[in-house]
Every structure is written in C-alpha cells, then in structure tokens.
Design a protein around this motif. Structure first.
Motif, PDB file in Angstrom:
ATOM      1  N   CYS A  89       0.831  -1.214   0.000  1.00  0.00           N
ATOM      2  CA  CYS A  89       0.000   0.000   0.000  1.00  0.00           C
ATOM      3  C   CYS A  89       0.859   1.255   0.000  1.00  0.00           C
ATOM      4  CB  CYS A  89      -0.958  -0.008   1.191  1.00  0.00           C
ATOM      5  SG  CYS A  89      -2.309  -1.202   1.057  1.00  0.00           S
ATOM      6  N   LEU A  90       1.907   1.281   0.812  1.00  0.00           N
ATOM      7  CA  LEU A  90       2.801   2.445   0.827  1.00  0.00           C
ATOM      8  C   LEU A  90       3.478   2.642  -0.520  1.00  0.00           C
ATOM      9  CD1 LEU A  90       4.455   2.110   4.364  1.00  0.00           C
ATOM     10  CD2 LEU A  90       2.978   3.995   3.574  1.00  0.00           C
ATOM     11  N   ARG A  91       3.889   1.553  -1.153  1.00  0.00           N
ATOM     12  CA  ARG A  91       4.549   1.659  -2.466  1.00  0.00           C
ATOM     13  C   ARG A  91       3.607   2.229  -3.525  1.00  0.00           C
ATOM     14  NH1 ARG A  91       6.638  -3.592  -0.935  1.00  0.00           N
ATOM     15  NH2 ARG A  91       8.786  -3.309  -0.237  1.00  0.00           N
ATOM     16  N   ALA A  92       2.334   1.939  -3.415  1.00  0.00           N
ATOM     17  CA  ALA A  92       1.351   2.499  -4.358  1.00  0.00           C
ATOM     18  C   ALA A  92       0.971   3.925  -3.972  1.00  0.00           C
ATOM     19  CB  ALA A  92       0.100   1.620  -4.394  1.00  0.00           C
ATOM     20  N   LEU A  93       0.924   4.186  -2.689  1.00  0.00           N
ATOM     21  CA  LEU A  93       0.469   5.481  -2.182  1.00  0.00           C
ATOM     22  C   LEU A  93       1.445   6.624  -2.481  1.00  0.00           C
ATOM     23  CD1 LEU A  93      -1.451   7.185  -0.345  1.00  0.00           C
ATOM     24  CD2 LEU A  93      -0.042   6.412   1.590  1.00  0.00           C
ATOM     25  N   ILE A  94       2.715   6.427  -2.244  1.00  0.00           N
ATOM     26  CA  ILE A  94       3.685   7.533  -2.333  1.00  0.00           C
ATOM     27  C   ILE A  94       3.698   8.174  -3.723  1.00  0.00           C
ATOM     28  CG2 ILE A  94       6.099   8.220  -2.047  1.00  0.00           C
ATOM     29  CD1 ILE A  94       4.452   7.466   0.594  1.00  0.00           C
ATOM     30  N   PRO A  95       3.824   7.421  -4.817  1.00  0.00           N
ATOM     31  CA  PRO A  95       3.796   8.077  -6.139  1.00  0.00           C
ATOM     32  C   PRO A  95       2.472   8.798  -6.403  1.00  0.00           C
ATOM     33  CG  PRO A  95       4.545   5.801  -6.341  1.00  0.00           C
ATOM     34  CD  PRO A  95       4.095   5.989  -4.936  1.00  0.00           C
ATOM     35  N   ALA A  96       1.370   8.218  -5.924  1.00  0.00           N
ATOM     36  CA  ALA A  96       0.060   8.863  -6.113  1.00  0.00           C
ATOM     37  C   ALA A  96      -0.005  10.185  -5.360  1.00  0.00           C
ATOM     38  CB  ALA A  96      -1.061   7.928  -5.662  1.00  0.00           C
ATOM     39  N   LEU A  97       0.539  10.226  -4.155  1.00  0.00           N
ATOM     40  CA  LEU A  97       0.536  11.476  -3.382  1.00  0.00           C
ATOM     41  C   LEU A  97       1.386  12.539  -4.064  1.00  0.00           C
ATOM     42  CD1 LEU A  97       0.813  10.196   0.311  1.00  0.00           C
ATOM     43  CD2 LEU A  97      -1.237  10.941  -0.931  1.00  0.00           C
ATOM     44  N   LEU A  98       2.524  12.141  -4.581  1.00  0.00           N
ATOM     45  CA  LEU A  98       3.384  13.100  -5.285  1.00  0.00           C
ATOM     46  C   LEU A  98       2.675  13.659  -6.514  1.00  0.00           C
ATOM     47  CD1 LEU A  98       6.779  11.264  -4.877  1.00  0.00           C
ATOM     48  CD2 LEU A  98       6.092  13.420  -3.795  1.00  0.00           C
ATOM     49  N   LEU A 100      -0.378  14.202  -6.717  1.00  0.00           N
ATOM     50  CA  LEU A 100      -1.415  15.112  -6.215  1.00  0.00           C
ATOM     51  C   LEU A 100      -0.810  16.373  -5.581  1.00  0.00           C
ATOM     52  CD1 LEU A 100      -3.796  12.488  -4.582  1.00  0.00           C
ATOM     53  CD2 LEU A 100      -4.260  13.851  -6.642  1.00  0.00           C
ATOM     54  N   ASP A 101       0.488  16.574  -5.701  1.00  0.00           N
ATOM     55  CA  ASP A 101       1.197  17.730  -5.151  1.00  0.00           C
ATOM     56  C   ASP A 101       1.194  17.735  -3.619  1.00  0.00           C
ATOM     57  OD1 ASP A 101       2.801  19.957  -5.480  1.00  0.00           O
ATOM     58  OD2 ASP A 101       1.120  21.363  -5.517  1.00  0.00           O
ATOM     59  N   VAL A 102       1.205  16.544  -3.021  1.00  0.00           N
ATOM     60  CA  VAL A 102       1.323  16.435  -1.567  1.00  0.00           C
ATOM     61  C   VAL A 102       2.774  16.673  -1.196  1.00  0.00           C
ATOM     62  CG1 VAL A 102       1.203  14.833   0.393  1.00  0.00           C
ATOM     63  CG2 VAL A 102      -0.658  14.906  -1.292  1.00  0.00           C
ATOM     64  N   ASP A 103       2.989  17.582  -0.258  1.00  0.00           N
ATOM     65  CA  ASP A 103       4.374  17.849   0.153  1.00  0.00           C
ATOM     66  C   ASP A 103       4.660  17.413   1.587  1.00  0.00           C
ATOM     67  OD1 ASP A 103       3.036  19.858   1.533  1.00  0.00           O
ATOM     68  OD2 ASP A 103       4.031  21.503   0.497  1.00  0.00           O
ATOM     69  N   ARG A 104       3.610  16.946   2.299  1.00  0.00           N
ATOM     70  CA  ARG A 104       3.809  16.481   3.676  1.00  0.00           C
ATOM     71  C   ARG A 104       2.886  15.304   3.936  1.00  0.00           C
ATOM     72  NH1 ARG A 104       2.083  18.173   9.291  1.00  0.00           N
ATOM     73  NH2 ARG A 104       3.943  17.879  10.571  1.00  0.00           N
ATOM     74  N   LEU A 105       3.460  14.204   4.407  1.00  0.00           N
ATOM     75  CA  LEU A 105       2.720  12.992   4.735  1.00  0.00           C
ATOM     76  C   LEU A 105       2.826  12.756   6.232  1.00  0.00           C
ATOM     77  CD1 LEU A 105       1.354  10.233   4.125  1.00  0.00           C
ATOM     78  CD2 LEU A 105       3.656   9.350   3.626  1.00  0.00           C
ATOM     79  N   VAL A 106       1.675  12.554   6.872  1.00  0.00           N
ATOM     80  CA  VAL A 106       1.626  12.224   8.296  1.00  0.00           C
ATOM     81  C   VAL A 106       0.999  10.837   8.409  1.00  0.00           C
ATOM     82  CG1 VAL A 106       0.755  12.875  10.573  1.00  0.00           C
ATOM     83  CG2 VAL A 106       1.346  14.655   8.907  1.00  0.00           C
ATOM     84  N   VAL A 107       1.762   9.913   8.970  1.00  0.00           N
ATOM     85  CA  VAL A 107       1.300   8.540   9.138  1.00  0.00           C
ATOM     86  C   VAL A 107       1.055   8.294  10.618  1.00  0.00           C
ATOM     87  CG1 VAL A 107       1.874   6.095   8.761  1.00  0.00           C
ATOM     88  CG2 VAL A 107       2.721   7.846   7.165  1.00  0.00           C
ATOM     89  N   GLU A 108      -0.086   7.668  10.921  1.00  0.00           N
ATOM     90  CA  GLU A 108      -0.351   7.347  12.323  1.00  0.00           C
ATOM     91  C   GLU A 108       0.694   6.361  12.817  1.00  0.00           C
ATOM     92  OE1 GLU A 108      -4.374   6.754  13.942  1.00  0.00           O
ATOM     93  OE2 GLU A 108      -3.579   4.861  14.705  1.00  0.00           O
ATOM     94  N   SER A 109       1.342   6.707  13.907  1.00  0.00           N
ATOM     95  CA  SER A 109       2.379   5.871  14.488  1.00  0.00           C
ATOM     96  C   SER A 109       1.738   4.634  15.112  1.00  0.00           C
ATOM     97  CB  SER A 109       3.138   6.664  15.557  1.00  0.00           C
ATOM     98  OG  SER A 109       4.200   5.909  16.061  1.00  0.00           O
ATOM     99  N   ALA A 124      10.928   7.985  -2.067  1.00  0.00           N
ATOM    100  CA  ALA A 124      11.076   9.435  -2.241  1.00  0.00           C
ATOM    101  C   ALA A 124      12.357   9.758  -2.998  1.00  0.00           C
ATOM    102  CB  ALA A 124      11.053  10.136  -0.876  1.00  0.00           C
ATOM    103  N   ASP A 125      13.429   9.034  -2.670  1.00  0.00           N
ATOM    104  CA  ASP A 125      14.699   9.240  -3.387  1.00  0.00           C
ATOM    105  C   ASP A 125      14.564   8.865  -4.858  1.00  0.00           C
ATOM    106  OD1 ASP A 125      15.946  10.132  -1.098  1.00  0.00           O
ATOM    107  OD2 ASP A 125      16.895   8.196  -0.651  1.00  0.00           O
ATOM    108  N   ARG A 126      13.983   7.695  -5.132  1.00  0.00           N
ATOM    109  CA  ARG A 126      13.853   7.223  -6.509  1.00  0.00           C
ATOM    110  C   ARG A 126      12.989   8.163  -7.344  1.00  0.00           C
ATOM    111  NH1 ARG A 126      10.610   2.505  -6.627  1.00  0.00           N
ATOM    112  NH2 ARG A 126       9.110   3.556  -7.917  1.00  0.00           N
ATOM    113  N   ARG A 130      12.839  13.851  -2.503  1.00  0.00           N
ATOM    114  CA  ARG A 130      13.488  14.266  -1.257  1.00  0.00           C
ATOM    115  C   ARG A 130      13.715  15.768  -1.323  1.00  0.00           C
ATOM    116  NH1 ARG A 130      15.106  10.926   3.378  1.00  0.00           N
ATOM    117  NH2 ARG A 130      15.532   9.230   1.947  1.00  0.00           N
ATOM    118  N   GLY A 131      13.308  16.471  -0.298  1.00  0.00           N
ATOM    119  CA  GLY A 131      13.432  17.923  -0.281  1.00  0.00           C
ATOM    120  C   GLY A 131      12.125  18.628  -0.610  1.00  0.00           C
ATOM    121  N   ARG A 132      11.262  18.001  -1.367  1.00  0.00           N
ATOM    122  CA  ARG A 132       9.957  18.597  -1.643  1.00  0.00           C
ATOM    123  C   ARG A 132       8.829  17.753  -1.071  1.00  0.00           C
ATOM    124  NH1 ARG A 132       7.048  16.429  -6.145  1.00  0.00           N
ATOM    125  NH2 ARG A 132       8.284  14.962  -7.358  1.00  0.00           N
ATOM    126  N   PHE A 133       9.183  16.644  -0.409  1.00  0.00           N
ATOM    127  CA  PHE A 133       8.214  15.739   0.184  1.00  0.00           C
ATOM    128  C   PHE A 133       8.753  15.291   1.539  1.00  0.00           C
ATOM    129  CE2 PHE A 133       6.626  11.334   0.778  1.00  0.00           C
ATOM    130  CZ  PHE A 133       5.269  11.576   0.749  1.00  0.00           C
TER     131      PHE A 133
END
Length: 177
Positions: A89-98, A100-109, A124-126, A130-133
């Motif tokens: 889910c995280l692997r699918a989510l991160i590119p989708a958020l980027l 959508l111009d998401v620059d900050r992700l908060v995950v429930e600990s 984020a590196d790939r 990094r730096g904008r997210f």
C-alpha cells in the motif's frame, strides 16, 4: 496548491490504507471541526471505540467539510504477513501522493515507523522527491486529521450503510494484487 496527506489503516476483509489528502489552506478549519467532536476528556476519535450514533455524527461532520479527500488502497492479507500488505500500500500510495502535489505525509504511528521509513525513504529518493516531500509519524491524538483517515477506512471496510456514508468523500479506491 500544496496538500498534506494523513494516513491510517484498517484490517477487515484485507488490509485497507486510507490517505486523507487536504489542501494546505483547509487544514486549520478541518482540524477545528474535528476537535469539536471530542467529548470532555476525550483525546482523540477512533471509530472502533465509538457507538453507532457517534459514528454517524463523525461521518456526517466529515461529509460536511465538503472535501473529497480520501484515497483508499486495499491489499490482500490471506496467506501473507500483514506487513507485506502495508508495504504494498505504501509503495502504491507515495507516487500517487506526489502526483497530487502532496508535500507532507503524516502517518499514524503504530510501532511500525522504522519499517515504514525503510519503504518511504527509498521511494522518495527514486522519485526525486526528497526535499519537496516530507513525512513523519505522529500519535493519533497529535493531529485530528489522522482521525479522518481512520473514519474513512473503518466505514469503507465495514461496508453497507457505513460505506455509503463515506462515498462522497472517497475520491479513489485502488485494489492491489
């Protein structure tokens, strides 16, 4: 306009990750509305702890915010570790958020923060993000917007009338193999 995303999970008929994506300008009013829902002495909202009347009130408030914000990712859990489903889910989510111009992700600990970082960081590196997210993990009581992700995942996963109540705020459901 940049947005922030707030992520929580639910495990019911598979693994369900919910991401509430909210424009930066809408964050403060949404937090205020959600904090108003807390009863005296209550530090956070959590759908599994609420009765049906409160659940309806919470979902009505979310719908009333006028935001179509939730992106849900479903992965199977049968025959594999739940952690594998979370990683997918995280692997699918991160590119989708980027996208959508998401620059900050908060995950429930939830005790899996280190492993989450091992997935999110290289992505984020790939993706040269990094730096904008930025991303971080917070306790559920630390940000009321985490409660929106919890409520959407719970209601969608529960199905029936509960799912119907969140259809207006669920922008997308992605089933992962």
């Amino acid at each position: 306009m940049p947005s922030h995303a707030f992520v929580d999970e639910s495990i019911r008929n598979g693994y369900l990750m919910s991401a509430a994506v909210i424009a930066a300008g809408d964050l403060a009013p949404a937090r205020g509305k959600l904090r108003e829902l807390c009863k005296p002495g209550q530090r956070r909202l959590h759908m599994k702890d609420e009765n049906d009347s409160r659940r309806r009130e919470i979902l009505s408030t979310l719908a009333g915010l006028g935001l179509q914000i939730h992106h849900l990712y479903r992965a199977p859990v049968s025959g594999r570790p739940i952690r594998s489903s979370r990683d997918d889910c995280l692997r699918a989510l991160i590119p989708a958020l980027l996208a959508l111009d998401v620059d900050r992700l908060v995950v429930e600990s939830c005790g899996q923060d280190h492993r989450d970082n091992q997935i999110i960081g290289p992505l984020a590196d790939r993706l040269a993000a990094r730096g904008r997210f930025a991303w971080l993990h917070l306790a559920p009581a630390a940000d009321p917007l985490l409660w929106t992700a919890d409520a959407a995942a719970w209601a969608y996963g529960k199905g029936g009338d509960w799912r119907r109540r969140v259809e207006g705020i669920v922008a997308q459901v992605t089933d992962l193999p």
